[in-house]
Design an enzyme around this catalytic site. Sequence first.
Site, mmCIF file in Angstrom:
data_model
loop_
_atom_site.group_PDB
_atom_site.id
_atom_site.type_symbol
_atom_site.label_atom_id
_atom_site.label_comp_id
_atom_site.label_asym_id
_atom_site.label_seq_id
_atom_site.Cartn_x
_atom_site.Cartn_y
_atom_site.Cartn_z
ATOM 1 N N LYS A 1 0.842 -1.198 0.000
ATOM 2 C CA LYS A 1 0.000 0.000 0.000
ATOM 3 C C LYS A 1 0.875 1.245 0.000
ATOM 4 C CE LYS A 1 -3.785 -2.393 2.327
ATOM 5 N NZ LYS A 1 -4.717 -2.452 3.477
ATOM 6 N N GLY B 1 -8.035 -3.946 1.464
ATOM 7 C CA GLY B 1 -9.242 -3.840 2.276
ATOM 8 C C GLY B 1 -8.892 -3.707 3.744
ATOM 9 N N SER C 1 -7.910 -4.984 6.755
ATOM 10 C CA SER C 1 -7.389 -6.327 7.046
ATOM 11 C C SER C 1 -6.083 -6.288 7.830
ATOM 12 C CB SER C 1 -7.162 -7.080 5.725
ATOM 13 O OG SER C 1 -6.449 -6.251 4.808
ATOM 14 N N LYS D 1 -5.095 6.254 2.983
ATOM 15 C CA LYS D 1 -5.653 6.062 4.324
ATOM 16 C C LYS D 1 -4.557 5.970 5.384
ATOM 17 C CE LYS D 1 -4.563 1.510 4.591
ATOM 18 N NZ LYS D 1 -3.898 0.759 5.668
ATOM 19 N N ASP E 1 -11.207 0.395 4.956
ATOM 20 C CA ASP E 1 -9.804 0.376 5.342
ATOM 21 C C ASP E 1 -9.437 1.604 6.170
ATOM 22 O OD1 ASP E 1 -7.331 -0.787 5.496
ATOM 23 O OD2 ASP E 1 -6.777 -0.468 3.409
ATOM 24 N N THR F 1 -7.876 1.264 10.026
ATOM 25 C CA THR F 1 -6.507 1.741 10.228
ATOM 26 C C THR F 1 -6.468 2.919 11.195
ATOM 27 O OG1 THR F 1 -6.114 1.130 7.923
ATOM 28 C CG2 THR F 1 -4.374 2.316 9.018
ATOM 29 N N SER G 1 -2.582 -0.842 14.061
ATOM 30 C CA SER G 1 -2.067 0.015 12.990
ATOM 31 C C SER G 1 -0.758 0.695 13.399
ATOM 32 C CB SER G 1 -3.103 1.079 12.624
ATOM 33 O OG SER G 1 -2.524 2.084 11.810
ATOM 34 N N ASN H 1 0.668 2.984 11.691
ATOM 35 C CA ASN H 1 0.483 4.400 11.403
ATOM 36 C C ASN H 1 -0.194 5.105 12.575
ATOM 37 O OD1 ASN H 1 1.249 4.645 8.376
ATOM 38 N ND2 ASN H 1 -0.043 2.842 8.467
ATOM 39 N N VAL I 1 7.818 -0.681 9.409
ATOM 40 C CA VAL I 1 7.585 0.338 8.386
ATOM 41 C C VAL I 1 6.262 1.069 8.642
ATOM 42 C CG1 VAL I 1 7.232 0.753 5.927
ATOM 43 C CG2 VAL I 1 8.921 -0.934 6.681
ATOM 44 N N GLU J 1 3.969 3.204 6.690
ATOM 45 C CA GLU J 1 3.752 3.581 5.296
ATOM 46 C C GLU J 1 3.209 4.993 5.135
ATOM 47 O OE1 GLU J 1 4.755 2.217 2.701
ATOM 48 O OE2 GLU J 1 4.768 0.043 2.833
#
Length: 334
Positions: A103, A132, A134, A187, A240, A244, A250, A252, A275, A277
């Site tokens: 992503k 999605g 997930s 997202k 998603d 997230t 998550s 992020n 990571v 993202e």
Amino acid sequence: MKAVVLGSGAWGTALAIVLCDNGHDVTLWSHNPEKAAQMSESRENPLLKGVALPETLQITGDLGCLEGAEMVVSAPPSFAVRKTGEQIAPYLTRKTVLVSVSKGIERDTNLRMSQVLQETTGEICKVAALSGPSHAEEVGLRLPTGCVSACPDRNTARFVQNAFMNDSFRVYTSYDIVGVELAAALKNIIALSCGICTGLGLQDNTKALLMTRAMAEITRLGEQLGGTRRTFGGLAGMGDLIVTCTSMHSRNNRAGILIGQGKSPKEAMEEVGAVVEGYFAAESVHQLAAKEGVEMPICDCAYQVLYHGKQVREVVSELMTRAKKDELLERTWL
């Protein structure tokens, strides 16, 4: 079916488990041979603690495992997709189906992940995207999850659907690979932003406002680039975004919380230890939005915080005091 999953992170490993559950001949490839050997012996990925790897799952650091693969799942971090595509190109054939599950948007080129794979592999085979709401941790535990298999070629989208779908992993098809991949990348920026709100002590009203208005700007950019509006209200879009932005699974979100509490982006990512993202996506989307002339105030504020050290409380005030607008018409009142 012989399938190879490229990337031994949490997501790649979880998808390898799904494919094993469905009776496929599955190999998980790691760019780190030592990690491959360790996982093969322990039958566990440290990033998915407590989830036993199927005995049928083969794990290797040798790209020779790609020989004869009917489906190849590309699951490295977004910044490594180009190198991965270049490495695997000699092993692919016109009969291979390549599935992108990373992503992000590539820095400087502004390409989606499937486009990077097409470019690096010479478009020798069909490329689909699977995305999605997930979390890998929940997929590994076989908790009910839904995703979207996206490809302009309907037969390829259905091929991927059939390969992955089972009683705990439901897959829908879509022709809108543009919208699905853009939603997946953008997202992550919003999840970082929601985490920052939490770290600042802001609560549910703020995060609901942020997520909803963020989806409006994600949709604007998505449509400008050829995506379909309905995609952004579906699993790959709003679905998603919700998962997230609201879960401690998550990375992020967790990194954002640390930034909101006063840590630098570098310190936050180091503490998360994997990571993040959204950090990389923020720069790419900033470039893309400027190039396309699309107004994206929330993503722009995230970029300013992450890359130029702008104070988070300052950007909250900026966003809250922007010019008055009509929600449906997106029109500014003077």
